[in-house]
Design an enzyme around this catalytic site. Structure first.
Site, PDB file in Angstrom:
ATOM      1  N   GLY A  86       0.808  -1.218   0.000  1.00  0.00           N
ATOM      2  CA  GLY A  86       0.000   0.000   0.000  1.00  0.00           C
ATOM      3  C   GLY A  86       0.837   1.261   0.000  1.00  0.00           C
ATOM      4  O   GLY A  86       1.820   1.398  -0.726  1.00  0.00           O
ATOM      5  N   GLY A  87       0.438   2.195   0.873  1.00  0.00           N
ATOM      6  CA  GLY A  87       1.108   3.497   0.903  1.00  0.00           C
ATOM      7  C   GLY A  87       2.584   3.417   1.193  1.00  0.00           C
ATOM      8  O   GLY A  87       3.369   4.238   0.706  1.00  0.00           O
TER       9      GLY A  87
ATOM     10  N   GLY B  26      23.248  10.269 -31.537  1.00  0.00           N
ATOM     11  CA  GLY B  26      22.753  10.999 -30.380  1.00  0.00           C
ATOM     12  C   GLY B  26      23.211  10.403 -29.066  1.00  0.00           C
ATOM     13  O   GLY B  26      23.353  11.110 -28.062  1.00  0.00           O
ATOM     14  N   ALA B  27      23.472   9.094 -29.051  1.00  0.00           N
ATOM     15  CA  ALA B  27      23.932   8.456 -27.820  1.00  0.00           C
ATOM     16  C   ALA B  27      25.302   8.993 -27.412  1.00  0.00           C
ATOM     17  O   ALA B  27      25.605   9.088 -26.223  1.00  0.00           O
ATOM     18  CB  ALA B  27      23.982   6.947 -28.001  1.00  0.00           C
TER      19      ALA B  27
END
Length: 536
Positions: free
Chosen positions: A191-192, A426-427
């Site tokens: 949960g939280g 681009g790498a």
């Protein structure tokens, strides 16, 4: 004959029946007895915890902290909930042991959830104890460590439990980039509580016992009809290799907590402190000829970048993060000439070292942590580009790749790039190139920096010529040799000022060590703004 039959004066009878007078000795005895009972816990609950293969909260703290250093806060704290029978169950500590201690003599603040009390569930008092120790950690400027073993929110306390989680999350965010935050999952963390773990800088999980998820198997089956085990839903293997939430996965609690201690020894106490460096070990004068034998000259032949890292760092020792997730990029802490550094390197053994969605996320978060805590970055580059394909494009490789680009561009710590072999497209730019602000760039004689590999470039540039050639294969070989000679030779980037030096691989350790020494007092102030808009 009874006592009442004895001939005793009324005054003596009254004195014997009166309560014992208060004394310091008596109060100390009562206090000691109560504290021992709290520390001992309920025998049946402790036995069950051990039968599950888990240690108790206090046993874990004993393993984590230096002997005798733990100072506990709010040991006598109890919840004040009413209804659903809660008023008849008010154990001390309220299911969490919190306080401060030392790890190898360095101050840390810590809490350990106690699964033997209310299943470690979080209620109002439980949350307030965690919040208090978080506040103290932030005020003292010391690392914060949470040992999680909890079933989640305490349902009997209703919305107060949710309110407690919110206060913890807010403090996680306030402390982010100010003090290191470490979450250790040693049992269920449902949960939280899972959000606090996700907000931490590092997450440790123990195989077979750790479980981390928002909704458990019962809820999943009720909502979707799917049957799934705790391990399949949120076990250590899942988060260590698929979701990337687990930074480290260990086989048992002993090795896990020992690893937490080792990590703490490499981290600064806070964002205003330097990392805990060791004395220089003469790395600026060292030669490591084995480096020249590890990396093949052929650009498409794989090798293990970990071997390069081991030669580069002190004693061959480094702490690798997320080893099982996005293995095509390596992120690790190490020391070079005694100084703590963050290492980022492409891994040619996995997917040829390409960048993809997961690798970009992994490296970006690591770069940002190092920058927040003044840890210099050393980037080892051998990257053929970003992984092509419809799946990657649809998964947002552009956006995720931009996270890594953003992280490097924003970083103000000392940054050193080493181009080991290929660096395409681009790498190349994203892997801390000169164009985005690296301070020093070194390249090996095997470096190939280009828009793309020679073969792909020739096929595109000379497509028509190759199609018309009498012997396309022979002509392609000629053009490949020409392209490589003119555009991809080792000195090409150095001639254009894109690298500072082409170095002998054996000189890498000494060159990086000298560069780190030169940049030790680097100061760069970012532009005044509230914050940038990171491409999340």
């Amino acid at each position: 004959m009874s006592v009442s039959d004895l001939d005793i004066s009324p005054e003596i009878r009254e004195e014997a029946a009166a309560p014992q007078p208060r004394s310091m000795d008596r109060l100390r005895q009562e206090l000691s007895r109560t504290r021992e009972e709290i520390a001992r816990g309920r025998p049946q609950a402790v036995e069950r915890q051990h039968s599950l293969g888990k240690y108790t909260a206090r046993e874990r703290l004993d393993m984590l902290l230096d002997e005798g250093s733990f100072l506990e806060i709010e040991q006598f704290r109890r919840h004040r909930a009413q209804g659903l029978g809660m008023e008849r169950q008010r154990p001390h500590t309220d299911g969490v042991v919190a306080g401060s201690g030392t790890v190898e003599g360095r101050q840390v603040f810590v809490y350990a959830q106690d699964f033997t009390v209310f299943g470690g569930s979080l209620g109002e008092a439980h949350a307030q104890k965690i919040q208090k120790v978080m506040d103290l950690a932030l005020a003292a400027g010391a690392p914060f460590i949470g040992l999680n073993d909890s079933g989640g929110a305490r349902i009997q306390e209703g919305v107060q439990s949710l309110h407690g989680y919110g206060g913890i999350f807010q403090r996680n965010v306030q402390a982010s980039g100010v003090i290191p935050q470490i979450s250790v999952v040693l049992g269920p963390c449902a949960g939280g509580a899972a959000y606090s773990t996700a907000l931490a800088d590092f997450t440790f999980m123990v195989r077979d016992t750790a479980q981390l998820y928002l909704t458990g198997p019962d809820v999943v089956e009720a909502v979707t009809g799917e049957r799934v085990t705790h391990a399949e839903l949120g076990g250590a293997q899942v988060h260590g290799s698929l979701s990337g939430l687990a930074t480290f996965v260990h086989e048992d609690e002993e090795s896990c907590l020992a690893a937490v201690r080792h990590l703490v020894s490499m981290l600064p106490a806070n964002n205003l402190s330097r990392p805990p460096d060791l004395p220089s070990c003469g790395a600026t004068r060292e030669s490591r000829p084995r480096l020249a034998d590890i990396v093949p000259v052929e650009p498409n032949k794989p090798y293990d970048m970990r071997l390069v890292m081991a030669e580069l760092v002190d004693d061959g020792d480094y702490v690798e993060l997320h080893r099982g997730w996005a293995p095509n990029v390596i992120c690790a802490f190490a020391r070079i000439d005694g100084a703590v550094v963050g290492l980022v390197g492409n891994q040619p053994m996995m997917l040829a070292g390409v960048l993809d969605v997961a690798a970009s996320q992994k490296a970006a978060r690591f770069v940002r942590f190092c920058d927040a805590f003044s840890i210099p970055l050393v980037t080892l580059v051998d990257v053929p580009g970003f992984l092509p394909g419809k799946d990657q494009e649809h998964a947002g490789v552009i956006r995720h790749g931009a996270k890594l680009l953003y992280a490097y561009c924003e970083a103000t710590v000392p940054r050193i790039q080493v181009i080991v072999r290929k660096a395409y497209g681009g790498a190349y730019i994203v892997m801390d190139s000169r164009s985005i602000g690296t301070d020093l760039s070194f390249a090996w004689p095997t470096n190939e920096v280009a828009v793309m590999g020679a073969e792909g470039a020739v096929n595109i540039i000379y497509r028509k010529e190759l199609a018309a050639a009498a012997d396309p294969a022979a002509r392609r070989a000629e053009l490949l040799e020409q392209y490589t000679r003119e555009l991809v030779h080792p000195a090409y980037t150095a001639e254009r000022g894109l690298v500072d030096a082409v170095i002998d691989p054996a000189e890498t350790r000494s060159a990086v060590a000298r560069g780190l020494s030169m940049l030790r007092d680097k100061r760069k102030h970012p532009a005044a703004r509230k914050h940038g808009n990171l491409p999340l």
